[in-house]
Design a protein around this motif. Structure first.
Motif, short mmCIF file in Angstrom:
data_model
loop_
_atom_site.label_atom_id
_atom_site.label_comp_id
_atom_site.label_asym_id
_atom_site.label_seq_id
_atom_site.Cartn_x
_atom_site.Cartn_y
_atom_site.Cartn_z
N ARG A 8 -1.32 -0.20 1.81
CA ARG A 8 -2.01 0.14 3.07
C ARG A 8 -1.48 -0.73 4.21
NH1 ARG A 8 -6.18 0.08 -0.55
NH2 ARG A 8 -7.10 2.10 -1.03
N GLU A 9 -1.19 -2.00 3.93
CA GLU A 9 -0.70 -2.91 4.97
C GLU A 9 0.66 -2.46 5.49
OE1 GLU A 9 -0.56 -5.75 7.76
OE2 GLU A 9 -2.30 -5.14 6.59
N VAL A 10 1.51 -1.96 4.63
CA VAL A 10 2.83 -1.47 5.06
C VAL A 10 2.65 -0.28 6.01
CG1 VAL A 10 4.93 -0.30 4.27
CG2 VAL A 10 4.06 -2.28 3.02
N VAL A 11 1.79 0.64 5.65
CA VAL A 11 1.55 1.82 6.51
C VAL A 11 0.89 1.39 7.81
CG1 VAL A 11 0.32 4.02 6.67
CG2 VAL A 11 1.46 3.39 4.55
N LEU A 36 -6.33 5.82 6.99
CA LEU A 36 -5.62 4.91 6.08
C LEU A 36 -6.60 4.07 5.27
CD1 LEU A 36 -3.05 3.38 5.13
CD2 LEU A 36 -3.37 1.91 7.12
N LEU A 37 -7.61 3.54 5.93
CA LEU A 37 -8.59 2.70 5.24
C LEU A 37 -9.39 3.50 4.22
CD1 LEU A 37 -9.80 0.50 8.22
CD2 LEU A 37 -8.18 -0.11 6.41
N ALA A 38 -9.54 4.79 4.45
CA ALA A 38 -10.29 5.64 3.51
C ALA A 38 -9.40 6.18 2.38
CB ALA A 38 -10.93 6.80 4.26
N ALA A 39 -8.09 6.04 2.52
CA ALA A 39 -7.17 6.57 1.52
C ALA A 39 -7.32 5.83 0.20
CB ALA A 39 -5.73 6.45 2.02
N THR A 41 -5.33 7.09 -2.78
CA THR A 41 -4.12 7.26 -3.58
C THR A 41 -2.87 7.12 -2.72
OG1 THR A 41 -4.01 9.64 -3.22
CG2 THR A 41 -5.31 8.87 -5.12
N LEU A 42 -1.75 6.86 -3.38
CA LEU A 42 -0.47 6.73 -2.68
C LEU A 42 -0.05 8.04 -2.03
CD1 LEU A 42 1.59 4.53 -5.16
CD2 LEU A 42 0.69 3.86 -2.94
N GLY A 43 -0.46 9.15 -2.60
CA GLY A 43 -0.10 10.46 -2.07
C GLY A 43 -0.68 10.73 -0.68
N GLU A 44 -1.74 10.05 -0.33
CA GLU A 44 -2.37 10.25 0.98
C GLU A 44 -1.66 9.47 2.09
OE1 GLU A 44 -6.83 10.07 0.81
OE2 GLU A 44 -6.38 9.47 -1.27
N LEU A 45 -0.87 8.46 1.75
CA LEU A 45 -0.28 7.58 2.76
C LEU A 45 0.91 8.17 3.51
CD1 LEU A 45 -0.52 4.17 0.86
CD2 LEU A 45 -2.17 5.24 2.41
N PRO A 46 1.87 8.84 2.87
CA PRO A 46 3.03 9.34 3.62
C PRO A 46 2.67 10.28 4.76
CG PRO A 46 3.49 9.42 1.28
CD PRO A 46 2.03 9.08 1.43
N GLY A 47 1.62 11.07 4.61
CA GLY A 47 1.24 12.00 5.66
C GLY A 47 0.85 11.31 6.96
N LEU A 48 0.47 10.05 6.88
CA LEU A 48 0.07 9.31 8.08
C LEU A 48 1.26 8.87 8.93
CD1 LEU A 48 -2.71 7.12 6.45
CD2 LEU A 48 -3.02 9.10 7.93
#
Length: 187
Positions: A8-11, A36-39, A41-48
């Motif tokens: 999460r910190e990287v994103v 991001l804070l509510a994500a 799984t890793l799959g939710e992060l790239p979309g951001l």
């Protein structure tokens, strides 16, 4: 797979850099950070961050036009990074020096006094991190003023060069002949 705090910190850092560079509005940034804070799984992060191209400032200036300079906002972000690096370097150097002095002079018997200079430097370091937008804006304002002065100077020089020279050389005041010489000319 579940997302870790490090993921999460990287994103979050990519989102913050995009906001600082002007690629995201405040509302977009806040919305994406809350997502991001509510994500979970890793799959939710790239979309951001899919639509945010990470720009390398060195490559950006050379790819399309080698003479092209970075935008004021990018230069401001670079100034912030430089200021943050200087604050970190100062913290580390002073900490290492003071702890070294303490270890070689009074380590077993004395109070660990290097903590006190470190506290002041931590305040400076945190303050630099918190003032990111102010530092970027200060640099943008400085660069805009510099560009405005340069443009005004260029415009003034162009105006001077385009103004045609009027009249001949400037001569002194007209001279009058002495009274005696004028009478001689009459007769």
């Amino acid at each position: 797979m579940r997302a870790s705090d490090a993921d999460r910190e990287v994103v979050r850092s990519v989102l913050t850099d995009a906001f600082a560079d002007g690629r995201l509005t405040r509302e977009e940034h806040e919305e994406r950070v809350s997502t991001l804070l509510a994500a979970r799984t890793l799959g939710e992060l790239p979309g951001l961050v899919d639509d945010l191209v990470v720009v390398d400032p060195a490559a950006a200036g050379t790819e399309s036009n080698p003479d092209q300079t970075l935008s004021f906002r990018e230069q401001g972000a670079a100034a912030y990074r430089k200021e943050l690096q200087e604050a970190i370097a100062t913290f580390l150097m002073v900490s290492l020096i003071t702890w070294g002095i303490w270890l070689f002079t009074s380590a077993p018997d004395g109070h660990p006094w290097p903590i006190y200079p470190m506290l002041f430097l931590v305040v400076n370091l945190v303050g630099t991190g918190v003032r990111r937008e102010a530092i970027v804006q200060r640099e943008v304002n400085r660069l805009e003023k510099k560009a405005a002065k340069k443009a005004a100077k260029k415009a003034a020089q162009a105006e001077i060069e385009s103004t045609p020279e009027v009249g001949g050389p400037i001569l002194g005041p007209p001279t009058t002949q002495p009274e005696k010489d004028r009478r001689d000319d009459l007769f």
